[in-house]
Design a protein around this motif. Sequence first.
Motif, PDB file in Angstrom:
ATOM      1  N   ALA A   1      -0.498   7.218   8.636  1.00 47.11           N
ATOM      2  CA  ALA A   1       0.919   7.487   8.400  1.00 47.11           C
ATOM      3  C   ALA A   1       1.515   6.444   7.449  1.00 47.11           C
ATOM      4  O   ALA A   1       2.225   6.783   6.499  1.00 47.11           O
ATOM      5  CB  ALA A   1       1.680   7.505   9.720  1.00 47.11           C
ATOM      6  N   VAL A   2       1.213   5.169   7.705  1.00 47.85           N
ATOM      7  CA  VAL A   2       1.716   4.104   6.821  1.00 47.85           C
ATOM      8  C   VAL A   2       1.112   4.239   5.423  1.00 47.85           C
ATOM      9  O   VAL A   2       1.816   4.145   4.419  1.00 47.85           O
ATOM     10  CB  VAL A   2       1.410   2.706   7.419  1.00 47.85           C
ATOM     11  CG1 VAL A   2       1.730   1.608   6.423  1.00 47.85           C
ATOM     12  CG2 VAL A   2       2.196   2.499   8.702  1.00 47.85           C
ATOM     13  N   GLN A   3      -0.198   4.485   5.358  1.00 50.66           N
ATOM     14  CA  GLN A   3      -0.855   4.635   4.055  1.00 50.66           C
ATOM     15  C   GLN A   3      -0.259   5.805   3.277  1.00 50.66           C
ATOM     16  O   GLN A   3      -0.040   5.713   2.069  1.00 50.66           O
ATOM     17  CB  GLN A   3      -2.359   4.832   4.238  1.00 50.66           C
ATOM     18  CG  GLN A   3      -3.145   4.823   2.941  1.00 50.66           C
ATOM     19  CD  GLN A   3      -3.069   3.480   2.224  1.00 50.66           C
ATOM     20  OE1 GLN A   3      -3.375   2.453   2.814  1.00 50.66           O
ATOM     21  NE2 GLN A   3      -2.647   3.488   0.982  1.00 50.66           N
ATOM     22  N   SER A   4       0.041   6.901   3.945  1.00 49.60           N
ATOM     23  CA  SER A   4       0.593   8.076   3.279  1.00 49.60           C
ATOM     24  C   SER A   4       1.977   7.816   2.709  1.00 49.60           C
ATOM     25  O   SER A   4       2.283   8.219   1.581  1.00 49.60           O
ATOM     26  CB  SER A   4       0.665   9.256   4.253  1.00 49.60           C
ATOM     27  OG  SER A   4      -0.612   9.622   4.669  1.00 49.60           O
ATOM     28  N   ILE A   5       2.820   7.128   3.471  1.00 51.94           N
ATOM     29  CA  ILE A   5       4.168   6.867   2.960  1.00 51.94           C
ATOM     30  C   ILE A   5       4.129   5.842   1.826  1.00 51.94           C
ATOM     31  O   ILE A   5       4.891   5.931   0.866  1.00 51.94           O
ATOM     32  CB  ILE A   5       5.133   6.468   4.099  1.00 51.94           C
ATOM     33  CG1 ILE A   5       6.569   6.816   3.687  1.00 51.94           C
ATOM     34  CG2 ILE A   5       5.020   5.027   4.485  1.00 51.94           C
ATOM     35  CD1 ILE A   5       7.541   6.872   4.837  1.00 51.94           C
ATOM     36  N   VAL A   6       3.221   4.886   1.894  1.00 60.03           N
ATOM     37  CA  VAL A   6       3.046   3.923   0.798  1.00 60.03           C
ATOM     38  C   VAL A   6       2.563   4.646  -0.456  1.00 60.03           C
ATOM     39  O   VAL A   6       3.093   4.434  -1.556  1.00 60.03           O
ATOM     40  CB  VAL A   6       2.075   2.788   1.201  1.00 60.03           C
ATOM     41  CG1 VAL A   6       1.649   1.969  -0.008  1.00 60.03           C
ATOM     42  CG2 VAL A   6       2.708   1.897   2.257  1.00 60.03           C
ATOM     43  N   ASP A   7       1.581   5.522  -0.313  1.00 58.25           N
ATOM     44  CA  ASP A   7       1.095   6.300  -1.460  1.00 58.25           C
ATOM     45  C   ASP A   7       2.199   7.162  -2.052  1.00 58.25           C
ATOM     46  O   ASP A   7       2.315   7.295  -3.272  1.00 58.25           O
ATOM     47  CB  ASP A   7      -0.082   7.194  -1.047  1.00 58.25           C
ATOM     48  CG  ASP A   7      -1.349   6.414  -0.735  1.00 58.25           C
ATOM     49  OD1 ASP A   7      -1.406   5.206  -1.072  1.00 58.25           O
ATOM     50  OD2 ASP A   7      -2.270   7.001  -0.142  1.00 58.25           O
ATOM     51  N   HIS A   8       3.012   7.738  -1.196  1.00 60.33           N
ATOM     52  CA  HIS A   8       4.131   8.577  -1.639  1.00 60.33           C
ATOM     53  C   HIS A   8       5.089   7.767  -2.515  1.00 60.33           C
ATOM     54  O   HIS A   8       5.539   8.225  -3.563  1.00 60.33           O
ATOM     55  CB  HIS A   8       4.855   9.136  -0.411  1.00 60.33           C
ATOM     56  CG  HIS A   8       5.994  10.044  -0.705  1.00 60.33           C
ATOM     57  ND1 HIS A   8       5.827  11.307  -1.205  1.00 60.33           N
ATOM     58  CD2 HIS A   8       7.336   9.870  -0.558  1.00 60.33           C
ATOM     59  CE1 HIS A   8       7.003  11.885  -1.354  1.00 60.33           C
ATOM     60  NE2 HIS A   8       7.935  11.026  -0.962  1.00 60.33           N
ATOM     61  N   ILE A   9       5.361   6.543  -2.096  1.00 59.69           N
ATOM     62  CA  ILE A   9       6.262   5.667  -2.858  1.00 59.69           C
ATOM     63  C   ILE A   9       5.603   5.217  -4.154  1.00 59.69           C
ATOM     64  O   ILE A   9       6.214   5.283  -5.226  1.00 59.69           O
ATOM     65  CB  ILE A   9       6.680   4.445  -2.006  1.00 59.69           C
ATOM     66  CG1 ILE A   9       7.538   4.907  -0.821  1.00 59.69           C
ATOM     67  CG2 ILE A   9       7.403   3.405  -2.835  1.00 59.69           C
ATOM     68  CD1 ILE A   9       7.719   3.858   0.260  1.00 59.69           C
ATOM     69  N   LEU A  10       4.344   4.769  -4.061  1.00 61.27           N
ATOM     70  CA  LEU A  10       3.657   4.264  -5.253  1.00 61.27           C
ATOM     71  C   LEU A  10       3.416   5.354  -6.295  1.00 61.27           C
ATOM     72  O   LEU A  10       3.341   5.065  -7.486  1.00 61.27           O
ATOM     73  CB  LEU A  10       2.328   3.609  -4.857  1.00 61.27           C
ATOM     74  CG  LEU A  10       2.440   2.328  -4.026  1.00 61.27           C
ATOM     75  CD1 LEU A  10       1.052   1.820  -3.654  1.00 61.27           C
ATOM     76  CD2 LEU A  10       3.240   1.258  -4.758  1.00 61.27           C
ATOM     77  N   ASP A  11       3.306   6.605  -5.858  1.00 59.08           N
ATOM     78  CA  ASP A  11       3.123   7.723  -6.793  1.00 59.08           C
ATOM     79  C   ASP A  11       4.434   8.144  -7.448  1.00 59.08           C
ATOM     80  O   ASP A  11       4.456   9.068  -8.264  1.00 59.08           O
ATOM     81  CB  ASP A  11       2.501   8.929  -6.085  1.00 59.08           C
ATOM     82  CG  ASP A  11       1.053   8.693  -5.692  1.00 59.08           C
ATOM     83  OD1 ASP A  11       0.445   7.731  -6.209  1.00 59.08           O
ATOM     84  OD2 ASP A  11       0.528   9.472  -4.870  1.00 59.08           O
ATOM     85  N   GLY A  12       5.533   7.473  -7.095  1.00 66.27           N
ATOM     86  CA  GLY A  12       6.824   7.761  -7.707  1.00 66.27           C
ATOM     87  C   GLY A  12       7.502   9.019  -7.200  1.00 66.27           C
ATOM     88  O   GLY A  12       8.457   9.497  -7.800  1.00 66.27           O
ATOM     89  N   ARG A  13       7.046   9.552  -6.092  1.00 66.35           N
ATOM     90  CA  ARG A  13       7.626  10.795  -5.587  1.00 66.35           C
ATOM     91  C   ARG A  13       8.852  10.571  -4.713  1.00 66.35           C
ATOM     92  O   ARG A  13       9.561  11.519  -4.376  1.00 66.35           O
ATOM     93  CB  ARG A  13       6.571  11.586  -4.808  1.00 66.35           C
ATOM     94  CG  ARG A  13       5.474  12.105  -5.733  1.00 66.35           C
ATOM     95  CD  ARG A  13       4.428  12.847  -4.973  1.00 66.35           C
ATOM     96  NE  ARG A  13       3.694  11.872  -4.151  1.00 66.35           N
ATOM     97  CZ  ARG A  13       2.631  12.167  -3.438  1.00 66.35           C
ATOM     98  NH1 ARG A  13       2.179  13.394  -3.396  1.00 66.35           N
ATOM     99  NH2 ARG A  13       2.019  11.242  -2.742  1.00 66.35           N
TER     100      ARG A  13
END
Length: 104
Positions: free
Chosen positions: A62-74
Amino acid sequence: GWTEYQEPLLLQMIASELGIDVKCIADFELNLFDTQPASLGGIHSEFIHSARLDNLASCFLAVQSIVDHILDGRLTDDEDISLIAMFDHEEVGSTSANGAGSPI
């Protein structure tokens, strides 16, 4: 007494291990846990089956997914609120002070 609600064979085994008579047991607490090693499962061995892993794995993902979401600029294009909620106790119905079913 309290021993009438206990399994007689369990009391006998505990007494035997301790080298005492059953009537000498004042009280006991028994905790059991899975001793089997983790294993892979699924058609392509894509699943990990292991005790005590479910909550740790889901929190990490869950944490990794939200971090990826932010880092991908979405995040800037989100129409919804992106969040995760994690609890100290994983059980859905846990009514402990801070479990998933608690008043917090």
